[in-house]
Design a protein around this motif. Structure first.
Motif, PDB file in Angstrom:
ATOM      1  N   ARG A   1      19.256   6.906   2.059  1.00  0.00           N
ATOM      2  CA  ARG A   1      19.709   6.640   3.583  1.00  0.00           C
ATOM      3  C   ARG A   1      19.346   5.113   4.304  1.00  0.00           C
ATOM      4  O   ARG A   1      18.673   4.680   4.771  1.00  0.00           O
ATOM      5  N   PRO A   2      20.339   4.139   3.380  1.00  0.00           N
ATOM      6  CA  PRO A   2      19.969   2.638   3.395  1.00  0.00           C
ATOM      7  C   PRO A   2      20.274   2.032   4.922  1.00  0.00           C
ATOM      8  O   PRO A   2      19.566   1.376   5.294  1.00  0.00           O
ATOM      9  N   LYS A   3      21.516   2.773   5.597  1.00  0.00           N
ATOM     10  CA  LYS A   3      21.681   2.114   6.858  1.00  0.00           C
ATOM     11  C   LYS A   3      20.512   2.493   8.012  1.00  0.00           C
ATOM     12  O   LYS A   3      20.032   1.857   8.430  1.00  0.00           O
ATOM     13  N   LEU A   4      19.876   3.754   7.782  1.00  0.00           N
ATOM     14  CA  LEU A   4      19.172   4.177   8.866  1.00  0.00           C
ATOM     15  C   LEU A   4      17.748   3.355   8.533  1.00  0.00           C
ATOM     16  O   LEU A   4      17.139   3.217   9.362  1.00  0.00           O
ATOM     17  N   THR A   5      17.489   3.456   7.325  1.00  0.00           N
ATOM     18  CA  THR A   5      16.037   2.779   6.820  1.00  0.00           C
ATOM     19  C   THR A   5      16.254   1.227   7.142  1.00  0.00           C
ATOM     20  O   THR A   5      15.273   0.787   7.835  1.00  0.00           O
TER      21      THR A   5
ATOM     22  N   VAL B   1       0.917  -1.242   0.020  1.00  0.00           N
ATOM     23  CA  VAL B   1      -0.049   0.009  -0.108  1.00  0.00           C
ATOM     24  C   VAL B   1       0.832   1.339  -0.193  1.00  0.00           C
ATOM     25  O   VAL B   1       0.736   2.086  -0.718  1.00  0.00           O
ATOM     26  N   LEU B   2       1.725   1.547   0.825  1.00  0.00           N
ATOM     27  CA  LEU B   2       2.758   2.598   0.948  1.00  0.00           C
ATOM     28  C   LEU B   2       3.580   2.714  -0.201  1.00  0.00           C
ATOM     29  O   LEU B   2       3.761   3.918  -0.709  1.00  0.00           O
ATOM     30  N   ILE B   3       4.112   1.759  -0.836  1.00  0.00           N
ATOM     31  CA  ILE B   3       5.116   1.811  -2.121  1.00  0.00           C
ATOM     32  C   ILE B   3       4.193   2.342  -3.249  1.00  0.00           C
ATOM     33  O   ILE B   3       4.465   3.268  -3.918  1.00  0.00           O
ATOM     34  N   ALA B   4       2.928   1.623  -3.465  1.00  0.00           N
ATOM     35  CA  ALA B   4       1.823   1.921  -4.517  1.00  0.00           C
ATOM     36  C   ALA B   4       1.546   3.592  -4.227  1.00  0.00           C
ATOM     37  O   ALA B   4       1.524   4.351  -5.164  1.00  0.00           O
ATOM     38  N   TYR B   5       1.147   4.158  -3.099  1.00  0.00           N
ATOM     39  CA  TYR B   5       1.023   5.439  -2.771  1.00  0.00           C
ATOM     40  C   TYR B   5       2.290   6.325  -3.231  1.00  0.00           C
ATOM     41  O   TYR B   5       1.869   7.485  -3.753  1.00  0.00           O
ATOM     42  N   LEU B   6       3.271   6.044  -2.685  1.00  0.00           N
ATOM     43  CA  LEU B   6       4.391   6.871  -3.188  1.00  0.00           C
ATOM     44  C   LEU B   6       4.882   6.791  -4.553  1.00  0.00           C
ATOM     45  O   LEU B   6       5.277   7.917  -4.905  1.00  0.00           O
ATOM     46  N   ILE B   7       4.620   6.043  -5.208  1.00  0.00           N
ATOM     47  CA  ILE B   7       4.956   5.848  -6.707  1.00  0.00           C
ATOM     48  C   ILE B   7       4.136   6.657  -7.348  1.00  0.00           C
ATOM     49  O   ILE B   7       4.449   7.307  -8.401  1.00  0.00           O
ATOM     50  N   ALA B   8       2.713   6.691  -6.933  1.00  0.00           N
ATOM     51  CA  ALA B   8       1.898   7.380  -7.458  1.00  0.00           C
ATOM     52  C   ALA B   8       1.798   8.841  -7.179  1.00  0.00           C
ATOM     53  O   ALA B   8       1.565   9.833  -7.945  1.00  0.00           O
ATOM     54  N   LYS B   9       2.191   9.349  -5.898  1.00  0.00           N
ATOM     55  CA  LYS B   9       2.239  10.711  -5.430  1.00  0.00           C
ATOM     56  C   LYS B   9       3.381  11.320  -5.169  1.00  0.00           C
ATOM     57  O   LYS B   9       3.557  12.440  -5.155  1.00  0.00           O
ATOM     58  N   ASP B  10       4.488  10.718  -4.697  1.00  0.00           N
ATOM     59  CA  ASP B  10       5.578  11.174  -4.198  1.00  0.00           C
ATOM     60  C   ASP B  10       6.852  10.375  -4.323  1.00  0.00           C
ATOM     61  O   ASP B  10       7.458   9.591  -3.483  1.00  0.00           O
ATOM     62  N   LYS B  11       7.569  10.254  -5.467  1.00  0.00           N
ATOM     63  CA  LYS B  11       8.418   9.177  -5.917  1.00  0.00           C
ATOM     64  C   LYS B  11       9.949   9.618  -5.234  1.00  0.00           C
ATOM     65  O   LYS B  11      10.913   8.778  -4.864  1.00  0.00           O
ATOM     66  N   SER B  12       9.939  11.080  -5.072  1.00  0.00           N
ATOM     67  CA  SER B  12      11.029  11.715  -4.513  1.00  0.00           C
ATOM     68  C   SER B  12      11.294  11.093  -2.857  1.00  0.00           C
ATOM     69  O   SER B  12      12.509  11.107  -2.384  1.00  0.00           O
ATOM     70  N   THR B  13      10.252  10.764  -2.341  1.00  0.00           N
ATOM     71  CA  THR B  13      10.347  10.107  -0.965  1.00  0.00           C
ATOM     72  C   THR B  13      10.870   8.911  -0.981  1.00  0.00           C
ATOM     73  O   THR B  13      11.823   8.364  -0.112  1.00  0.00           O
ATOM     74  N   LEU B  14      10.871   8.041  -2.091  1.00  0.00           N
ATOM     75  CA  LEU B  14      11.394   6.851  -2.239  1.00  0.00           C
ATOM     76  C   LEU B  14      12.996   7.042  -2.521  1.00  0.00           C
ATOM     77  O   LEU B  14      13.751   6.128  -2.049  1.00  0.00           O
TER      78      LEU B  14
END
Length: 290
Positions: free
Chosen positions: A216-220, A197-210
């Motif tokens: 920031r791979p270590k913190l994520t 759900v969250l990946i689909a939302y960000l792909i559609a609305k806010d790719k910059s967040t991905l």
């Protein structure tokens, strides 16, 4: 066993909250929320596979009730995590986490009225003490300048987390098999739904967040690992014991939170902040003692 799983969950959740608080300074609410789940799915799958290798059992039958509880828990946990990130932006880490711990009190109330849990007079005293603690934590200047907005946000966050926990337990109880396997199946499905759900939302609305999470791979990764291990603890404990008892014992997290806030995040924790967190711990003890 449920006490050990609860202690594990509380310790890992304190670290997850700390990592999320740090990430929230550079990434928006949706991104910080996704960080909790994005790498947790594979970990949950490996954990479930390992359980079936160690103790082979038949695959469970997933009823309509199971899917209702799982989808409901998934939705509420996304909402709760987003609200908690907003709390971190309004207060320091320790206070945001403290307000989110109203979850235990709300779970006790909802459990009594809707899920057949019984609390004694001592238990209700714990609920009242915890409520006072939440109000104390919501005000930078004590009760004289109480922030209604922060109180409402904290209670909304706690309520969403409480519903998540109650529905997770109900989902687990619909399955057959050892409690560890039941909890692991619920965890895998909940995390999978949330991630999609969250990946689909960000792909559609806010790719910059991905992209921000990718940078920031270590913190994520730290957030996902701490979240998944914490969830294994919570889900396993709640498969064995009623949610109000698990969550009130889980208030031991406030001490881990204080230590992390002071020693790692270098947050300044005031006297009334400590008093509020201690009151929450007292409330937990009262409810457990009941």
């Amino acid at each position: 066993m449920w006490i050990l799983f609860t202690f594990l969950a509380a310790f890992m959740q304190a670290w997850r909250n700390a990592f999320q608080s740090k990430l929230s300074k550079d990434v928006n609410v949706a991104g910080v929320t996704l960080a909790r789940f994005i790498w947790a799915g594979p970990i949950a799958a490996v954990y479930l596979f390992s359980l079936h290798q160690y103790q082979p059992t038949a695959l469970p039958q997933f009823s309509a009730d199971f899917w209702f509880f799982v989808i409901g828990a998934s939705s509420m946990q996304i909402l709760a995590t987003g609200l908690m990130v907003k709390l971190f932006k309004m207060q320091n880490f320790a206070i945001g986490a403290g307000l989110a711990k109203s979850e235990a009190l709300v779970a006790a109330i909802l459990g009594v009225f809707f899920f057949g849990t019984q609390l004694s007079l001592l238990g209700w005293l714990g609920v009242v003490v915890g409520g006072l603690a939440v109000m104390l934590l919501s005000s930078k200047q004590g009760f004289k300048q109480l922030s209604v907005k922060t109180v409402m946000l904290g209670l909304a966050c706690g309520s969403a987390f409480a519903l998540t926990s109650l529905w997770v337990r109900e989902a687990s109880l619909t399955l057959q098999g050892p409690f560890t396997h039941r909890a692991a199946w619920v965890l895998l499905w909940v995390i999978s739904i949330q991630t999609i759900v969250l990946i689909a939302y960000l792909i559609a609305k806010d790719k910059s967040t991905l992209s921000a999470l990718w940078q920031r791979p270590k913190l994520t990764g730290a957030i996902s690992v701490a979240s998944c291990i914490g969830s294994i603890g919570w889900f396993s404990a709640m498969s064995l014991q009623a949610v109000p008892y698990v969550k009130t014992l889980g208030q031991i997290e406030v001490f881990f939170t204080l230590m992390i806030a002071a020693l790692w995040l270098k947050d300044k924790v005031k006297i009334n902040d400590v008093a509020g967190l201690v009151l929450i711990a007292i409330a937990a003890i009262l409810v457990m003692w009941s």
